[in-house]
Design an enzyme around this catalytic site. Sequence first.
Site, PDB file in Angstrom:
ATOM      1  N   LYS A 116      67.209  74.390  94.063  1.00 25.55           N
ATOM      2  CA  LYS A 116      67.931  73.252  94.175  1.00 25.55           C
ATOM      3  C   LYS A 116      68.402  73.007  95.826  1.00 25.55           C
ATOM      4  O   LYS A 116      68.414  72.006  96.089  1.00 25.55           O
ATOM      5  CB  LYS A 116      69.045  73.172  93.090  1.00 25.55           C
ATOM      6  N   LYS A 198      58.011  72.526  87.516  1.00 24.92           N
ATOM      7  CA  LYS A 198      58.107  72.285  86.325  1.00 24.92           C
ATOM      8  C   LYS A 198      58.782  70.701  86.275  1.00 24.92           C
ATOM      9  O   LYS A 198      59.088  70.272  87.255  1.00 24.92           O
ATOM     10  CB  LYS A 198      59.110  72.958  85.531  1.00 24.92           C
ATOM     11  N   LYS A 201      64.172  66.581  84.808  1.00 26.67           N
ATOM     12  CA  LYS A 201      65.123  65.262  84.887  1.00 26.67           C
ATOM     13  C   LYS A 201      65.529  64.692  85.902  1.00 26.67           C
ATOM     14  O   LYS A 201      65.270  63.447  86.223  1.00 26.67           O
ATOM     15  CB  LYS A 201      66.066  65.478  84.171  1.00 26.67           C
TER      16      LYS A 201
HETATM   17  N1  AQP Z   1      59.595  71.688  82.301  1.00 29.72           N
HETATM   18  C1  AQP Z   1      60.224  72.285  81.278  1.00 29.72           C
HETATM   19  N2  AQP Z   1      59.232  72.846  80.096  1.00 29.72           N
HETATM   20  C2  AQP Z   1      59.876  73.476  79.218  1.00 29.72           C
HETATM   21  N3  AQP Z   1      61.324  73.604  79.038  1.00 29.72           N
HETATM   22  C3  AQP Z   1      61.967  73.014  79.941  1.00 29.72           C
HETATM   23  N4  AQP Z   1      63.352  72.955  79.926  1.00 29.72           N
HETATM   24  C4  AQP Z   1      63.848  72.192  80.914  1.00 29.72           C
HETATM   25  N5  AQP Z   1      62.673  71.845  81.774  1.00 29.72           N
HETATM   26  C5  AQP Z   1      61.358  72.532  80.995  1.00 29.72           C
HETATM   27  C6  AQP Z   1      64.323  73.479  78.856  1.00 29.72           C
HETATM   28  O1  AQP Z   1      64.998  72.359  78.291  1.00 29.72           O
HETATM   29  C7  AQP Z   1      66.382  72.818  78.018  1.00 29.72           C
HETATM   30  C8  AQP Z   1      67.443  71.953  78.671  1.00 29.72           C
HETATM   31  O2  AQP Z   1      67.459  71.965  80.079  1.00 29.72           O
HETATM   32  P1  AQP Z   1      68.536  71.529  80.757  1.00 29.72           P
HETATM   33  O3  AQP Z   1      69.267  70.293  80.243  1.00 29.72           O
HETATM   34  O4  AQP Z   1      69.461  72.865  80.817  1.00 29.72           O
HETATM   35  O5  AQP Z   1      67.934  71.471  82.281  1.00 29.72           O
HETATM   36  P2  AQP Z   1      67.302  72.346  83.183  1.00 29.72           P
HETATM   37  O6  AQP Z   1      66.561  73.641  82.577  1.00 29.72           O
HETATM   38  O7  AQP Z   1      67.793  72.451  84.443  1.00 29.72           O
HETATM   39  O8  AQP Z   1      66.185  71.367  83.380  1.00 29.72           O
HETATM   40  P3  AQP Z   1      65.655  69.682  83.701  1.00 29.72           P
HETATM   41  O9  AQP Z   1      65.623  69.127  82.374  1.00 29.72           O
HETATM   42  O10 AQP Z   1      64.603  69.691  84.565  1.00 29.72           O
HETATM   43  O11 AQP Z   1      67.039  69.393  84.199  1.00 29.72           O
HETATM   44  P4  AQP Z   1      67.617  69.138  85.591  1.00 29.72           P
HETATM   45  O12 AQP Z   1      66.522  68.599  86.556  1.00 29.72           O
HETATM   46  O13 AQP Z   1      68.545  68.137  85.691  1.00 29.72           O
HETATM   47  O14 AQP Z   1      67.682  70.642  86.498  1.00 29.72           O
HETATM   48  C9  AQP Z   1      66.456  74.261  78.479  1.00 29.72           C
HETATM   49  O15 AQP Z   1      66.444  75.135  77.602  1.00 29.72           O
HETATM   50  C10 AQP Z   1      65.370  74.373  79.604  1.00 29.72           C
HETATM   51  O16 AQP Z   1      64.902  75.804  79.784  1.00 29.72           O
END
Ligand code: AQP
Length: 333
Positions: A116, A198, A201
């Site tokens: 990030k 990956k 969001k």
């Molecule tokens: N690409 C992915 N594949 C499988 N699992 C995923 N998770 C996130 N991205 C993937 C899992 O979803 C759960 C919730 O995620 P989060 O809201 O805690 O956010 P994050 O892990 O930081 O990933 P995001 O969704 O991409 O959000 P942003 O972009 O805001 O950082 C977790 O269990 C995560 O492992």
Amino acid sequence: MKDIKNKIIFSAAQPSGNLHLGNYLGAIKQWIDLQNNYKSIFSIVDYHAITIYQEPQKLREKILETAMIYLAAGIDPKKSIIFVQSDVREHTELAWILNTISKISELELMTQYKDKVKKLRSNVSVGLFDYPVLMAADILLYKTDFVPVGEDQKQHIEFARMLARRFNNLYGEIFIEPKEIIIKEGARIMGLDDPEKKMSKSAENQNNYIALIDEPSLIKEKIKKAVTDSGKEIVYDLEKKKGIANLLTIYSLVSSKTIKQLEKEYKGKNYGEFKKDLGEAIVYFLDPLQKNLKKLKENPANVKKILKNGAEQAKIIASKNLEEAKNKIGINY
Ligand code: AQP
């Protein structure tokens, strides 16, 4: 020893944007089965979301929408506690305590933070740096045994485990060392626009992800645009064909066909045909969730009630465990 019915599961998602297929296949899908066998606690972690600026009105909407997605996916408030993190103040209070035993050098090693930082450059908040400590607090606060998450969260759970151990050694045994539960397939769904990273969001390009709320036409459009390679064969090859390998993984998970079966089915067919069928398979897979979501959106007051009730239940456990931790440290007189 706790028997299995008393073992605790905790997991969460950030309302930092549109929940996507990666969040669902990597995490939420597992929660639905686990809630039948464990004491399950699922949170919408809004204090995590604001570690990167969120537009307030949008955040408000996404908090509620995330809760609705949990419910639409099948999280049952009769079986599981569902609540919003900021409704249970004990999370931030325990995070402060854990800050005092966390080392800056440890947080600097966190891969998600480093990724990030690359994106945000100088605009990095102390909150973003401290994210793993708040996450450890979320987990330890409930004396959690297992945390079902996607692959990207593995390092954060290891950190939570280490903090539990460190606290217990310093002040006396109270926290449980949590273990991650990571599924074999789907733990790391890659971005559709860049299969090296990956699905996320917060990706700048909307074509990076399939949001769980995307309309069928948009889903099909995004799959059509998904990055592949200049070859022709639909085979799972993580070295040479990362894009196709990712699409095969998604296809397998949404259709319950194995990757081997899919490779056989698409032998001699072209990427266009494969993508068209995959788009339809995702639409079909998400249809029940989207229908449930539509119904839930008609009655937001009911969802708010579920969340407030969940927060009350969470608070009972959280306040007892926090008090125990404070007593151990000597923060009582
Ligand atoms: N690409 C992915 N594949 C499988 N699992 C995923 N998770 C996130 N991205 C993937 C899992 O979803 C759960 C919730 O995620 P989060 O809201 O805690 O956010 P994050 O892990 O930081 O990933 P995001 O969704 O991409 O959000 P942003 O972009 O805001 O950082 C977790 O269990 C995560 O492992």
